[in-house]
Design an enzyme around this catalytic site. Sequence first.
Site, PDB file in Angstrom:
ATOM      1  CG  LEU C  91      -1.831  -1.289   1.218  1.00  0.00           C
ATOM      2  CD1 LEU C  91      -2.263  -1.662   2.603  1.00  0.00           C
ATOM      3  CD2 LEU C  91      -3.018  -1.054   0.288  1.00  0.00           C
ATOM      4  CG  ASN C  96      -3.344   4.307   1.712  1.00  0.00           C
ATOM      5  OD1 ASN C  96      -2.413   4.933   1.239  1.00  0.00           O
ATOM      6  ND2 ASN C  96      -4.605   4.711   1.605  1.00  0.00           N
ATOM      7  CB  THR C 122       8.048   2.120   1.731  1.00  0.00           C
ATOM      8  OG1 THR C 122       8.729   1.118   0.981  1.00  0.00           O
ATOM      9  CG2 THR C 122       9.078   2.995   2.423  1.00  0.00           C
ATOM     10  CE  LYS C 197      12.083   1.489  -0.087  1.00  0.00           C
ATOM     11  NZ  LYS C 197      10.840   1.288  -0.797  1.00  0.00           N
TER      12      LYS C 197
END
Lengths: 324, 324, 324, 324
Positions: C91, C96, C122, C197
């Site tokens: 998403l 979300n 992410t 990340k």
Amino acid sequence: MFTIRNVTAPTKSNLLKSVCSRSMASKTPVGFIGLGNMGNPMAKNLMKHGYPLIIYDVFPDACKEFQDAGEQVVSSPADVAEKADRIITMLPTSINAIEAYSGANGILKKVKKGSLLIDSSTIDPAVSKELAKEVEKMGAVFMDAPVSGGVGAARSGNLTFMVGGVEDEFAAAQELLGCMGSNVVYCGAVGTGQAAKICNNMLLAISMIGTAEAMNLGIRLGLDPKLLAKILNMSSGRCWSSDTYNPVPGVMDGVPSANNYQGGFGATLMAKDLGLAQDSATSTKSPILLGSQAHQIYRMMCAKGYSKKDFSSVFQFLREEETF
Amino acid sequence: MFTIRNVTAPTKSNLLKSVCSRSMASKTPVGFIGLGNMGNPMAKNLMKHGYPLIIYDVFPDACKEFQDAGEQVVSSPADVAEKADRIITMLPTSINAIEAYSGANGILKKVKKGSLLIDSSTIDPAVSKELAKEVEKMGAVFMDAPVSGGVGAARSGNLTFMVGGVEDEFAAAQELLGCMGSNVVYCGAVGTGQAAKICNNMLLAISMIGTAEAMNLGIRLGLDPKLLAKILNMSSGRCWSSDTYNPVPGVMDGVPSANNYQGGFGATLMAKDLGLAQDSATSTKSPILLGSQAHQIYRMMCAKGYSKKDFSSVFQFLREEETF
Amino acid sequence: MFTIRNVTAPTKSNLLKSVCSRSMASKTPVGFIGLGNMGNPMAKNLMKHGYPLIIYDVFPDACKEFQDAGEQVVSSPADVAEKADRIITMLPTSINAIEAYSGANGILKKVKKGSLLIDSSTIDPAVSKELAKEVEKMGAVFMDAPVSGGVGAARSGNLTFMVGGVEDEFAAAQELLGCMGSNVVYCGAVGTGQAAKICNNMLLAISMIGTAEAMNLGIRLGLDPKLLAKILNMSSGRCWSSDTYNPVPGVMDGVPSANNYQGGFGATLMAKDLGLAQDSATSTKSPILLGSQAHQIYRMMCAKGYSKKDFSSVFQFLREEETF
Amino acid sequence: MFTIRNVTAPTKSNLLKSVCSRSMASKTPVGFIGLGNMGNPMAKNLMKHGYPLIIYDVFPDACKEFQDAGEQVVSSPADVAEKADRIITMLPTSINAIEAYSGANGILKKVKKGSLLIDSSTIDPAVSKELAKEVEKMGAVFMDAPVSGGVGAARSGNLTFMVGGVEDEFAAAQELLGCMGSNVVYCGAVGTGQAAKICNNMLLAISMIGTAEAMNLGIRLGLDPKLLAKILNMSSGRCWSSDTYNPVPGVMDGVPSANNYQGGFGATLMAKDLGLAQDSATSTKSPILLGSQAHQIYRMMCAKGYSKKDFSSVFQFLREEETF
């Protein structure tokens, strides 16, 4: 903007001494080198006060107006120095100033002992100090006296001069500078005039960008711009950029933001002054985290088409709407 | 610092309506949640004005003083809401505010229709809006009203409140807030009180760091600090940080820089407010180049032992002498 | 980009345990929520590996293709959870993800005990941790597994997954993620996949801007761009942005800078990831002086029309010629 | 670090021409000015290759060792120029270089026509260009050839030289520089050697700070430092600072971070090089948003006691624990 005239009141004896060491009649010729946007109206104000001028500019056209008015135009800074023992220089960059003083036909080639050389250019204070040393070797006096206030203030004789140099000579400098400005502030040793100007303009740039960021953020968070300005101005965020020169269109009248950022103090000029601040900070190893960032922001603005807009247009630069 | 009281003058009919919709007698009990450094003197000022209090704090000790003074202490925000239809909350973070309103024993569990809930915490405006929605669903009214001014102003009743919420309810909020502050400013819809505070403090941080950098650079260039401050304050670099709260020891009396940066507004608190500015800027996609840098500088200062010093100690942080 | 598959080699017994605790046949249905640009090709790769899918997207059109291919489309995340005990969510934002898990018709409303929920969005690591707690309360398992690599890598099954969560469950996650990516890296506890990340992308943004600045400065100082890149890549300035993805047109082939900054990783997406880095840094009180500045630079770029260009277009953003 | 020797292969005829225009026997005396930490081992490597030296340093003590070894010590740069037609200068700052070339007893006072003057100092490229002009007027050749690699590389003869100047003379320079370095890279016109070094070091500073920020943030978010480094190094965040010189203690062996940041490249030297990058950027009006910030960060570090620590200690500078 400045409200004081005599930060320092030189003693009468000093005053006498410095006046006596030059031409006795106060209205003897004054040299003027650099008749650009600023130099032109400054020189005219000296004329209005009755000073005959000895004029030089690298662009002969810049002198024509003065020649027509009966002033004497010569063909080099050296020639100015030969005919006048008080000289004002108003040049765009450090390099131009070095050329005018130390160049092949520079002032120093023919300067008379005891002459008073006042440089109103905005340049690196380290260069001012260097020039002062060379001038001193010739038995003359050098003062740095950069101005605050733009072309309008130059025309109306309302510039502010920040003066660095030997304190005993301040009164002599004041006699001339007072014809062109409403405030003449003594700042200390040679170079401190430049230092004061540079520090002021760096803080100005920082608070202007800060005001633009705060106003923009507030507007995006739903605040009315006029109300936000009012709140800031009552509070600890208050600064000249928020209360006197607000960058948001519609908040104030009579400022560049009310006129599509025309006029005022161009982003290019601010970038130049911040470059000087940066150089001074690097050479004195002073950290300027925000000053340095402000410098880069004005650099970017110049690269993006804002070079001739007033420096308050940083609000517009930040604001352009995102498209996603 | 604020000099106006009524930015907005609510009409008489609005005033009547909002008063009538709650307890008729104005001195009915007022709930107060959060009796910390700020909440404690604020609550006392309400007592001085004759309001009986319903008190709650997560630390029972914080309530003892009020219990001894005869005020009613209860065991949860929900219980406060059961006994008072006007409640003031004064909490350190967004998370604490969410807990106090929406937690298992939060205000919303027992809030009465028509109650007025005023949050004076400094929190993310997005959280204020979220709380306002939940409060509205219960038929009550929420206003954000963060304060400017520290513990001293809280004690003397001279805080400034920046108020966001439905304009019709502003007069009702003012009745209470006016007991604790000398300025109550209406800023617009819910969240704009927080927005105004955040924007002001971000600009304050930027201009304080800018002042520290400019003063430090000027001093290294040979200027006398007092003279430099005088020049800046006459000129376009002027700001609250330079003319009212100068960060350089020896320039002004009665400010934290004159007292080893004791007291005042701690670097930690400034870092917290800049974190809120950062969050708001990120969520509204507003660029804050200097604001963001100011945030990081105060983060660094907190990591380097300045967390409890006044935020003007950024001058000292920059200044420590280089050793090479 | 990643070259290892098993950072951690779970023991056989762990592997058995986790497989046994769910559907015995490995090709039982897998739930997939979020069929956007990335989710669509990822889900197709699961299909290619023989997994029947239970599909949901807020935009019904996004599901049509899968319905036509015979996969089962349902009308809420809760319905997915009812029919599948392994679910992947992909998403665009934290909000979300929260909605898909904790919303009125979210996964948690009908999740079965022992289910494995893998979130490849992410998002803020703090949100991942929060979701993990809620999932755990229901007796299920949550892992964060954001991806590196764009739409191309998603199509070719060459994504890299950075996985956070209970180590015992890593093998079970790997079974599915290995169908969509060529590298599946175990990073530690829940949230560390996101953390890895975010840290990588922050460093990427910083070194890309740094490369653009260094290349631009060098070119202006008279260096040939290809030669400068060669020198940097032999030396300590070497980085992925200089040697693999050089931002200067003409230096490398097959990169966005060779194609007018089309394709690649858009400035908007980089701004989003930097916003997450900023949030994480603020909440952990970690100073990120350059990361924060990089964030603001990508914000500015988005406001200036670069939002859809590859993030290496920062070179172009800096470079536009000055007009004075 | 550099792996190529001949970026440019000068043609044989050029090679002949330049060699012939000077002393025919290749082992005629070479002048060496500046025998500091770097100059000392460099000069010794020339001796090892059989070149007799003509030595000068402002500090006579620095020459003693060479005098004892039988080399000729003279009393000014001018005297060096009188006795040698190939001279290498290795000086700490632009000002020292100007003095050595253009001072009252500078090289230019007695330089012979056709002499080859190689300046290995790291200075402002604008100064290199200025010196080159003056040298050219005297009929001699000037090349800038700053080095990469520290005292260790100077001792082992493994320096990298980045060379700017007339391409025809590169082979002649290479003959000497090849005795002191393992890589000699031709960069272009005069000044480009300096430019390449400055650009590399600016990018190095940026990616080092970026690596420190990313590692610190990741650690605070719960990642293991070694694992995070591994992930970055497989991915797009990879850079020399992360994979070869990681700033986090415990991640790599044999780097300054493994030895309390002793040795390596001091923060002071990085601050100096960033000052040169800043000057070059200001004079070419190139925006360097992160480069400028990196400069300020190293300035701050020098003011906070990190001046002699390796520049990777920026990780420690960021990391010090917060106390609140």
